[in-house]
Design a protein around this motif. Structure first.
Motif, PDB file in Angstrom:
ATOM      1  N   ASP A  54       0.813  -1.222   0.000  1.00  0.00           N
ATOM      2  CA  ASP A  54       0.000   0.000   0.000  1.00  0.00           C
ATOM      3  C   ASP A  54       0.849   1.276   0.000  1.00  0.00           C
ATOM      4  OD1 ASP A  54      -2.105  -1.684   0.037  1.00  0.00           O
ATOM      5  OD2 ASP A  54      -2.956  -1.037   1.949  1.00  0.00           O
ATOM      6  N   THR A  55       2.072   1.188   0.541  1.00  0.00           N
ATOM      7  CA  THR A  55       2.944   2.370   0.601  1.00  0.00           C
ATOM      8  C   THR A  55       3.457   2.757  -0.779  1.00  0.00           C
ATOM      9  OG1 THR A  55       3.661   1.936   2.870  1.00  0.00           O
ATOM     10  CG2 THR A  55       5.113   3.300   1.538  1.00  0.00           C
ATOM     11  N   GLU A  56       3.812   1.755  -1.591  1.00  0.00           N
ATOM     12  CA  GLU A  56       4.439   2.041  -2.890  1.00  0.00           C
ATOM     13  C   GLU A  56       3.594   2.947  -3.790  1.00  0.00           C
ATOM     14  OE1 GLU A  56       6.741  -0.226  -6.552  1.00  0.00           O
ATOM     15  OE2 GLU A  56       5.988  -1.384  -4.855  1.00  0.00           O
ATOM     16  N   PRO A  57       2.292   2.632  -4.019  1.00  0.00           N
ATOM     17  CA  PRO A  57       1.513   3.533  -4.889  1.00  0.00           C
ATOM     18  C   PRO A  57       1.350   4.938  -4.314  1.00  0.00           C
ATOM     19  CG  PRO A  57       0.107   1.827  -3.919  1.00  0.00           C
ATOM     20  CD  PRO A  57       1.517   1.453  -3.632  1.00  0.00           C
ATOM     21  N   ILE A  58       1.273   5.047  -2.982  1.00  0.00           N
ATOM     22  CA  ILE A  58       1.131   6.370  -2.357  1.00  0.00           C
ATOM     23  C   ILE A  58       2.385   7.210  -2.624  1.00  0.00           C
ATOM     24  CG2 ILE A  58       0.901   7.624  -0.166  1.00  0.00           C
ATOM     25  CD1 ILE A  58      -0.694   5.186   0.901  1.00  0.00           C
ATOM     26  N   GLU A  70      -1.628  15.426   1.011  1.00  0.00           N
ATOM     27  CA  GLU A  70      -2.422  14.365   0.377  1.00  0.00           C
ATOM     28  C   GLU A  70      -1.822  12.992   0.690  1.00  0.00           C
ATOM     29  OE1 GLU A  70      -3.634  13.035  -4.145  1.00  0.00           O
ATOM     30  OE2 GLU A  70      -3.565  15.188  -3.692  1.00  0.00           O
ATOM     31  N   ALA A  71      -0.491  12.919   0.653  1.00  0.00           N
ATOM     32  CA  ALA A  71       0.185  11.657   0.981  1.00  0.00           C
ATOM     33  C   ALA A  71      -0.062  11.286   2.438  1.00  0.00           C
ATOM     34  CB  ALA A  71       1.682  11.785   0.707  1.00  0.00           C
ATOM     35  N   ALA A  72      -0.039  12.277   3.324  1.00  0.00           N
ATOM     36  CA  ALA A  72      -0.268  12.027   4.761  1.00  0.00           C
ATOM     37  C   ALA A  72      -1.672  11.482   4.996  1.00  0.00           C
ATOM     38  CB  ALA A  72      -0.059  13.309   5.553  1.00  0.00           C
ATOM     39  N   LEU A  73      -2.660  12.027   4.292  1.00  0.00           N
ATOM     40  CA  LEU A  73      -4.042  11.534   4.416  1.00  0.00           C
ATOM     41  C   LEU A  73      -4.129  10.075   3.983  1.00  0.00           C
ATOM     42  CD1 LEU A  73      -6.127  14.559   3.046  1.00  0.00           C
ATOM     43  CD2 LEU A  73      -6.169  13.662   5.377  1.00  0.00           C
ATOM     44  N   ALA A  74      -3.445   9.748   2.905  1.00  0.00           N
ATOM     45  CA  ALA A  74      -3.454   8.366   2.413  1.00  0.00           C
ATOM     46  C   ALA A  74      -2.789   7.425   3.412  1.00  0.00           C
ATOM     47  CB  ALA A  74      -2.744   8.295   1.059  1.00  0.00           C
ATOM     48  N   PHE A  75      -1.675   7.861   4.003  1.00  0.00           N
ATOM     49  CA  PHE A  75      -0.980   7.027   4.996  1.00  0.00           C
ATOM     50  C   PHE A  75      -1.819   6.879   6.267  1.00  0.00           C
ATOM     51  CE2 PHE A  75       3.174   8.261   2.843  1.00  0.00           C
ATOM     52  CZ  PHE A  75       3.419   6.972   2.362  1.00  0.00           C
ATOM     53  N   ASP A  76      -2.586   7.910   6.591  1.00  0.00           N
ATOM     54  CA  ASP A  76      -3.413   7.906   7.798  1.00  0.00           C
ATOM     55  C   ASP A  76      -4.491   6.827   7.731  1.00  0.00           C
ATOM     56  OD1 ASP A  76      -3.533   8.996  10.270  1.00  0.00           O
ATOM     57  OD2 ASP A  76      -4.926  10.601   9.753  1.00  0.00           O
ATOM     58  N   GLU A  77      -4.886   6.480   6.512  1.00  0.00           N
ATOM     59  CA  GLU A  77      -5.946   5.477   6.338  1.00  0.00           C
ATOM     60  C   GLU A  77      -5.415   4.047   6.496  1.00  0.00           C
ATOM     61  OE1 GLU A  77      -7.735   6.239   2.568  1.00  0.00           O
ATOM     62  OE2 GLU A  77      -8.535   8.192   3.164  1.00  0.00           O
ATOM     63  N   LEU A  78      -4.095   3.907   6.478  1.00  0.00           N
ATOM     64  CA  LEU A  78      -3.512   2.562   6.648  1.00  0.00           C
ATOM     65  C   LEU A  78      -3.492   2.201   8.134  1.00  0.00           C
ATOM     66  CD1 LEU A  78      -0.393   2.755   4.273  1.00  0.00           C
ATOM     67  CD2 LEU A  78      -2.742   2.154   3.692  1.00  0.00           C
ATOM     68  N   ASN A  79      -3.884   0.991   8.442  1.00  0.00           N
ATOM     69  CA  ASN A  79      -3.874   0.545   9.838  1.00  0.00           C
ATOM     70  C   ASN A  79      -2.523  -0.099  10.158  1.00  0.00           C
ATOM     71  OD1 ASN A  79      -4.929   0.018  12.420  1.00  0.00           O
ATOM     72  ND2 ASN A  79      -5.440  -2.080  11.823  1.00  0.00           N
ATOM     73  N   CYS A  80      -1.506   0.774  10.281  1.00  0.00           N
ATOM     74  CA  CYS A  80      -0.140   0.277  10.519  1.00  0.00           C
ATOM     75  C   CYS A  80       0.116  -0.027  11.985  1.00  0.00           C
ATOM     76  CB  CYS A  80       0.884   1.308  10.031  1.00  0.00           C
ATOM     77  SG  CYS A  80       0.769   1.642   8.269  1.00  0.00           S
ATOM     78  N   GLY A  81      -0.657   0.608  12.876  1.00  0.00           N
ATOM     79  CA  GLY A  81      -0.466   0.368  14.307  1.00  0.00           C
ATOM     80  C   GLY A  81       0.945   0.681  14.764  1.00  0.00           C
ATOM     81  N   THR A  82       1.604  -0.316  15.316  1.00  0.00           N
ATOM     82  CA  THR A  82       2.965  -0.130  15.836  1.00  0.00           C
ATOM     83  C   THR A  82       4.027  -0.199  14.727  1.00  0.00           C
ATOM     84  OG1 THR A  82       3.150  -2.512  16.246  1.00  0.00           O
ATOM     85  CG2 THR A  82       2.352  -1.131  18.057  1.00  0.00           C
ATOM     86  N   LYS A  83       3.579  -0.440  13.494  1.00  0.00           N
ATOM     87  CA  LYS A  83       4.534  -0.596  12.387  1.00  0.00           C
ATOM     88  C   LYS A  83       4.622   0.644  11.493  1.00  0.00           C
ATOM     89  CE  LYS A  83       3.767  -5.605  12.080  1.00  0.00           C
ATOM     90  NZ  LYS A  83       3.313  -6.698  11.191  1.00  0.00           N
ATOM     91  N   ARG A  84       4.251   1.796  12.017  1.00  0.00           N
ATOM     92  CA  ARG A  84       4.265   3.011  11.184  1.00  0.00           C
ATOM     93  C   ARG A  84       5.664   3.363  10.690  1.00  0.00           C
ATOM     94  NH1 ARG A  84      -0.351   7.308  11.916  1.00  0.00           N
ATOM     95  NH2 ARG A  84      -2.082   5.857  11.954  1.00  0.00           N
ATOM     96  N   TYR A  85       6.657   2.922  11.410  1.00  0.00           N
ATOM     97  CA  TYR A  85       8.037   3.204  10.994  1.00  0.00           C
ATOM     98  C   TYR A  85       8.333   2.615   9.615  1.00  0.00           C
ATOM     99  CZ  TYR A  85       9.419  -1.621  11.988  1.00  0.00           C
ATOM    100  OH  TYR A  85       9.545  -2.986  11.956  1.00  0.00           O
ATOM    101  N   LEU A  86       7.592   1.560   9.232  1.00  0.00           N
ATOM    102  CA  LEU A  86       7.817   0.914   7.939  1.00  0.00           C
ATOM    103  C   LEU A  86       7.481   1.834   6.771  1.00  0.00           C
ATOM    104  CD1 LEU A  86       6.533  -2.729   8.592  1.00  0.00           C
ATOM    105  CD2 LEU A  86       8.890  -1.998   8.233  1.00  0.00           C
ATOM    106  N   ILE A  87       6.595   2.825   7.010  1.00  0.00           N
ATOM    107  CA  ILE A  87       6.277   3.800   5.957  1.00  0.00           C
ATOM    108  C   ILE A  87       7.554   4.522   5.529  1.00  0.00           C
ATOM    109  CG2 ILE A  87       5.095   6.000   5.501  1.00  0.00           C
ATOM    110  CD1 ILE A  87       2.810   4.999   7.312  1.00  0.00           C
TER     111      ILE A  87
END
Length: 357
Positions: A54-58, A70-87
Motif C-alpha cells: 500500500d505504501t508504494e503507490p502512495i 495528500e500523501a499524509a491523508l493516504a498514509f493515515d488510512e492505513l492501519n499500521c499500528g505499531t509498524k508506522r516506521y515501515l512507511i
C-alpha cells in the motif's frame, strides 16, 4: 422457602436482575444488553507485506503531485499500528531507485509526516532498519550507503532525528556498508554550516537550478566523456540533471568544444555522443537544431579565438549529417567564413550555399 443449594430458588426470583460478576468464568460480555455497552469493529494490524504493497503507490503518486498533505491523508488510512516506521523504510527504499529530485521529495515527505503520522522514535527505528538492510540494498543501488548517509544527515538537519543518532548507531553497527553510511552522514553534519547546506543535499530540482550551474555541469559532463569515452555514464549524468528543456545547451557546448579542440578524435566522439542521445530521443530534433543555430550565431566571436573555426564547423556538420541527426535546416543555415549574416543582401534572399574560401 427459597430453597438451598441445588434448588431453583424462590418463586419469581428469575424476574429479578442478578448482580453481574465479571470475574465469573461463565461471564459473557456479549450477553449484556444495556446502554453501557458499545461494540466496535476491530481491524487487525497490517502485515509488513501489506504495508509495503500500500505504501508504494502512495509514494509514487506523491512523486507525481508533490503534495505531502495528500500523501499524509493516504498514509493515515492505513492501519499500521505499531509498524508506522515501515512507511519511512519503504519510502526511502523506493526513493533510492529514483532520481535525486525524488530523493529530495522523500526527505521533505519524512519531515512533513513527522509529528503527524510518525514520531521521532519511528523515524529512528526506520533508519536503524535501513542500516541493517544495506547489504541487500546495495545489490540494486550500488551507492545505497552514500544515499542513506545523505538521508540520515538530512533527517538530523530537519530535526526528525536527534543529533546523537549517528554516534549511537556508530557504536552498534558491525556492517561495513552501515559504517560507510554513518561516516557519510557524520561528514555532512560536521561541515561548516552543514545543517544549512543540507537543504540542498540532493541538489535543487531540475529547472530550479541556476543556468550557470547547469552550463558548468554540462561542460564537466562533456569533459569527462572525452576523457573516458563512456557513453552510458554521460547519458546518465545528463538525465540526472532533469532539464530536457535545456538540452540545447549540451549541443551548443559539445559543438563549441569540438571547434576549440581542432581534433579529429574529439569530432568523432562528440558526433557519437550526439547521435546516441538523438537516437534515444533524449535530445529532440528541436533541441538539436537550437543548439547548432546558437553556435552559428556565435561564430564571429568564436573564430576570433579559433581562426580555423569555420573549417572545423563545416567538417563536423558534415560528419553529423552522415550520422543522420541534423536537419536540412541546420545544414542550409551553416554560416560562411567571416559572415555574420547567413543571407547576402544582393542574392534576392536566397540562402547561400556553404562556400568556404
Amino acid at each position: 422457602g427459597a430453597g438451598g443449594k441445588g434448588v431453583w430458588g424462590k418463586l419469581g426470583s428469575e424476574l429479578v436482575e442478578a448482580d453481574v460478576d465479571m470475574n465469573d468464568p461463565n461471564y459473557d460480555s456479549d450477553s449484556l444488553d444495556n446502554g453501557d455497552i458499545e461494540l466496535k469493529t476491530i481491524i487487525p494490524e497490517m502485515s509488513d507485506e501489506e504495508i509495503q504493497k500500500d505504501t508504494e503507490p502512495i509514494v509514487l503518486e506523491y512523486f507525481e503531485h508533490g503534495d505531502t498533505a495528500e500523501a499524509a491523508l493516504a498514509f493515515d488510512e492505513l492501519n499500521c499500528g505499531t509498524k508506522r516506521y515501515l512507511i519511512v523504510v519503504f519510502a526511502v527504499e523506493i526513493a533510492m531507485e529514483h532520481k535525486p529530485s525524488h530523493r529530495e521529495m522523500t526527505s521533505v515527505l519524512i519531515s512533513d509526516l513527522y509529528g503527524r503520522i510518525v514520531t521521532q522514535k519511528d523515524i529512528a527505528r526506520a533508519f536503524e532498519g535501513l542500516l541493517k538492510n544495506l547489504p541487500d540494498l546495495v545489490l540494486d543501488t550500488p551507492d545505497a550507503a552514500t544515499v542513506l548517509g545523505n538521508f540520515i544527515a538530512r533527517a538530523v538537519a530537519d530535526d526528525c532525528l536527534p543529533p546523537k543518532f549517528v554516534q549511537i548507531c556508530k557504536d552498534k553497527v558491525t556492517c561495513d556498508h552501515a559504517r560507510q553510511a554513518l561516516s557519510r552522514a557524520d561528514t555532512l553534519l560536521s561541515m561548516k554550516h552543514g545543517l544549512v547546506r543540507l537543504d540542498n543535499v540532493w541538489g535543487v530540482g531540475g529547472g530550479l537550478r541556476p543556468v550557470k550551474y547547469l552550463t558548468r555541469q554540462m561542460t564537466l559532463l562533456l569533459q569527462e566523456y572525452l576523457s573516458s569515452g563512456d557513453l552510458q555514464e554521460a547519458t546518465r549524468c545528463l538525465l540526472d540533471l532533469e532539464v530536457p528543456h535545456f538540452h540545447h545547451e549540451l549541443v551548443y557546448e559539445a559543438v563549441v568544444m569540438t571547434i576549440e579542440a581542432i581534433n579529429g578524435h574529439t569530432e568523432e566522439l562528440m558526433c557519437k555522443l550526439l547521435k546516441s542521445l538523438y537516437a534515444a530521443i533524449i535530445i529532440t530534433p528541436d533541441m538539436m537544431e537550437r543548439g547548432f543555430l546558437r553556435v552559428y550565431e556565435d561564430m564571429p566571436d568564436i573564430c576570433l579565438d579559433v581562426p580555423l573555426a569555420y573549417t572545423v564547423l563545416e567538417r563536423f556538420v558534415e560528419r553529423c549529417q552522415k550520422g543522420g541527426f541534423v536537419t536540412d535546416e541546420v545544414i542550409k543555415k551553416m554560416p560562411s567564413r567571416g559572415r555574420k549574416r547567413f543571407v547576402s543582401e544582393g542574392d534576392g534572399g536566397r540562402i547561400k550555399s556553404h562556400d568556404f574560401v
